[in-house]
Design a protein around this motif. Sequence first.
Motif, PDB file in Angstrom:
ATOM      1  N   LYS A 299      -6.769   5.791  -3.603  1.00 38.23           N
ATOM      2  CA  LYS A 299      -5.327   5.569  -3.555  1.00 38.23           C
ATOM      3  C   LYS A 299      -4.763   6.578  -2.559  1.00 38.23           C
ATOM      4  N   PHE A 300      -4.088   6.058  -1.534  1.00 32.19           N
ATOM      5  CA  PHE A 300      -3.517   6.883  -0.472  1.00 32.19           C
ATOM      6  C   PHE A 300      -2.013   6.745  -0.512  1.00 32.19           C
ATOM      7  N   THR A 301      -1.327   7.893  -0.481  1.00 37.14           N
ATOM      8  CA  THR A 301       0.133   7.919  -0.445  1.00 37.14           C
ATOM      9  C   THR A 301       0.573   8.747   0.749  1.00 37.14           C
ATOM     10  N   ASN A 302       1.398   8.141   1.598  1.00 37.95           N
ATOM     11  CA  ASN A 302       2.010   8.840   2.723  1.00 37.95           C
ATOM     12  C   ASN A 302       3.466   9.070   2.327  1.00 37.95           C
ATOM     13  N   THR A 303       3.818  10.295   1.987  1.00 39.82           N
ATOM     14  CA  THR A 303       5.168  10.582   1.475  1.00 39.82           C
ATOM     15  C   THR A 303       6.243  10.441   2.550  1.00 39.82           C
ATOM     16  N   LYS A 304       5.839  10.360   3.806  1.00 45.45           N
ATOM     17  CA  LYS A 304       6.798  10.221   4.907  1.00 45.45           C
ATOM     18  C   LYS A 304       6.983   8.768   5.336  1.00 45.45           C
ATOM     19  N   ASP A 305       6.032   7.897   4.981  1.00 41.47           N
ATOM     20  CA  ASP A 305       6.102   6.495   5.374  1.00 41.47           C
ATOM     21  C   ASP A 305       5.351   5.649   4.346  1.00 41.47           C
ATOM     22  N   SER A 306       6.061   5.156   3.359  1.00 39.58           N
ATOM     23  CA  SER A 306       5.425   4.436   2.256  1.00 39.58           C
ATOM     24  C   SER A 306       4.771   3.124   2.709  1.00 39.58           C
ATOM     25  N   LYS A 307       5.105   2.624   3.895  1.00 39.25           N
ATOM     26  CA  LYS A 307       4.454   1.411   4.404  1.00 39.25           C
ATOM     27  C   LYS A 307       2.976   1.663   4.692  1.00 39.25           C
ATOM     28  N   GLN A 308       2.593   2.901   4.816  1.00 35.77           N
ATOM     29  CA  GLN A 308       1.196   3.253   5.089  1.00 35.77           C
ATOM     30  C   GLN A 308       0.359   3.357   3.809  1.00 35.77           C
ATOM     31  N   ASP A 309       1.008   3.399   2.632  1.00 37.04           N
ATOM     32  CA  ASP A 309       0.304   3.561   1.362  1.00 37.04           C
ATOM     33  C   ASP A 309      -0.683   2.409   1.135  1.00 37.04           C
ATOM     34  N   PHE A 310      -1.791   2.714   0.473  1.00 38.60           N
ATOM     35  CA  PHE A 310      -2.733   1.662   0.086  1.00 38.60           C
ATOM     36  C   PHE A 310      -3.558   2.128  -1.102  1.00 38.60           C
ATOM     37  N   GLU A 311      -4.135   1.158  -1.755  1.00 36.31           N
ATOM     38  CA  GLU A 311      -5.158   1.390  -2.774  1.00 36.31           C
ATOM     39  C   GLU A 311      -6.256   0.397  -2.471  1.00 36.31           C
TER      40      GLU A 311
END
Length: 182
Positions: free
Chosen positions: A126-138
Amino acid sequence: MTWNKHRVLRPFVLLTALLLSLLPLSGCGVYSFTGTSIDYTQIKTFSIAVFQNNASNGPSFLAQRLTEDMKDYFLRNTTLKLVPRDGDLQFEGQIVAYDFAPAAIQSTNGQDQAGINRLTIQVRVKFTNTKDSKQDFEQTFQSNADFPAATNVSSILNDPVANRRITDRIITDAFNKSVANW
């Protein structure tokens, strides 16, 4: 010998034109020669929580080794600072499968037996980019390695080097998906 000012000026003009054409690329600040697309003006830190080993037959050292290897990979390939938690980029996950099975069956004296055994590891990231949530994925990443059938299964299961060959590919895939946008 006569002096030709066009012969002297031409290389200068070409060099100047080349440098001016590269000028727009210097301002983007998002691409680096390591292949990452990190905007270092916004993203400064990363954190990786200890991966859990939810695979019933995975070796006990695997979760800690995977976590530490992933931290090392990011430290080597980015200029981001590792923080214990709440990084600009955050990773967490679990090892969901650790399977050792025959990959190629061969017949010897009328008996079917494994010709090659394959160790497959699956890791849910699970990846979270706190600056750009469009980049998040699981996503689940998987890799494997083949071993001769004569090799003792327990020696492979407890061999950190054999396991690392597989987890290194998983780490590279997670890195590429998260910061290289591949």
